[in-house]
Design an enzyme around this catalytic site. Structure first.
Site, short mmCIF file in Angstrom:
data_model
loop_
_atom_site.label_atom_id
_atom_site.label_comp_id
_atom_site.label_asym_id
_atom_site.label_seq_id
_atom_site.Cartn_x
_atom_site.Cartn_y
_atom_site.Cartn_z
N HIS A 297 49.96 43.18 39.52
CA HIS A 297 49.69 42.73 40.88
C HIS A 297 49.96 41.23 41.00
O HIS A 297 50.12 40.53 40.00
CB HIS A 297 48.24 43.05 41.30
CG HIS A 297 47.21 42.66 40.30
ND1 HIS A 297 46.82 41.37 40.10
CD2 HIS A 297 46.50 43.41 39.43
CE1 HIS A 297 45.89 41.34 39.15
NE2 HIS A 297 45.68 42.56 38.71
P1 TYD Z 1 42.13 43.98 38.37
O1 TYD Z 1 42.08 42.60 38.93
O2 TYD Z 1 43.21 44.89 38.89
O3 TYD Z 1 42.19 43.90 36.78
P2 TYD Z 1 43.39 43.50 35.77
O4 TYD Z 1 44.22 42.46 36.44
O5 TYD Z 1 42.65 43.01 34.57
O6 TYD Z 1 44.14 44.75 35.50
O7 TYD Z 1 40.70 44.65 38.57
C1 TYD Z 1 40.43 45.91 38.02
C2 TYD Z 1 39.34 46.55 38.87
O8 TYD Z 1 38.16 45.77 38.80
C3 TYD Z 1 39.74 46.67 40.33
O9 TYD Z 1 39.24 47.91 40.81
C4 TYD Z 1 39.00 45.54 40.99
C5 TYD Z 1 37.80 45.35 40.10
N1 TYD Z 1 37.33 43.96 40.03
C6 TYD Z 1 36.08 43.62 40.51
O10 TYD Z 1 35.34 44.48 41.03
N2 TYD Z 1 35.65 42.34 40.42
C7 TYD Z 1 36.43 41.39 39.86
O11 TYD Z 1 36.00 40.23 39.79
C8 TYD Z 1 37.73 41.73 39.39
C9 TYD Z 1 38.62 40.67 38.78
C10 TYD Z 1 38.15 43.03 39.48
#
Ligand code: TYD
Length: 136
Positions: free
Chosen positions: A50
């Site tokens: 993303h």
């Molecule tokens: P995401 O940012 O997509 O994680 P990564 O970049 O590590 O793959 O987040 C994964 C999931 O966690 C998504 O459903 C959103 C949630 N999330 C939160 O609830 N709070 C947060 O602070 C973050 C960063 C993610």
């Protein structure tokens, strides 16, 4: 700067006594609003996938190894390997990123804003359509 880049944090101490690294002041390209960390990520999993409209962050592998592939709109894919606790990867807004972690990796994320799902661009096609317009 509209490109990701590595930040070298100070490394205080000696091999025989251990080290302290610190992120503060001029070492940081933004005012810190939030710090979160990720851990226990299986090696088989690719995370990220993303970009963000407003979020900027610095990733630090305080333990283990993180391979980060980045791409700016209209730009080339770049690969960064984080495996030193005194180094961070700054990612500007609109930086598409994908990460893979060693089994023992602990990643600290230093961010310029609070978590906001509406700030995410999770569709790669949508990201590609941004082109160079947002990265001028
Ligand atoms: P995401 O940012 O997509 O994680 P990564 O970049 O590590 O793959 O987040 C994964 C999931 O966690 C998504 O459903 C959103 C949630 N999330 C939160 O609830 N709070 C947060 O602070 C973050 C960063 C993610």
């Amino acid at each position: 700067m509209n490109e990701p880049y590595l930040i070298q944090f100070p490394r205080i101490g000696k091999t025989i006594e251990g080290y302290i690294s610190v992120a503060e002041g001029e070492n940081l390209p933004f005012e810190v609003k939030r710090v979160y960390w990720t851990y226990f990520t299986p090696e088989s999993i690719q995370r990220g996938g993303h970009a963000h409209h407003l979020l900027e962050q610095i990733l630090v592998a305080v333990a283990g190894k993180i391979v980060v592939n980045t791409q700016m709109p209209g730009g080339k894919v770049r690969k960064f390997i984080l495996e030193s606790a005194d180094q961070g990867l700054f990612m500007p807004k609109y930086c598409w990123h994908e990460m893979q972690y060693s089994h023992n990796a602990v990643q600290i994320c230093i961010a310029n804003m609070v978590y906001q799902e509406s700030d995410y661009i999770r569709d790669y096609e949508e990201f590609l359509k941004l082109g160079k317009t947002v990265n001028a």
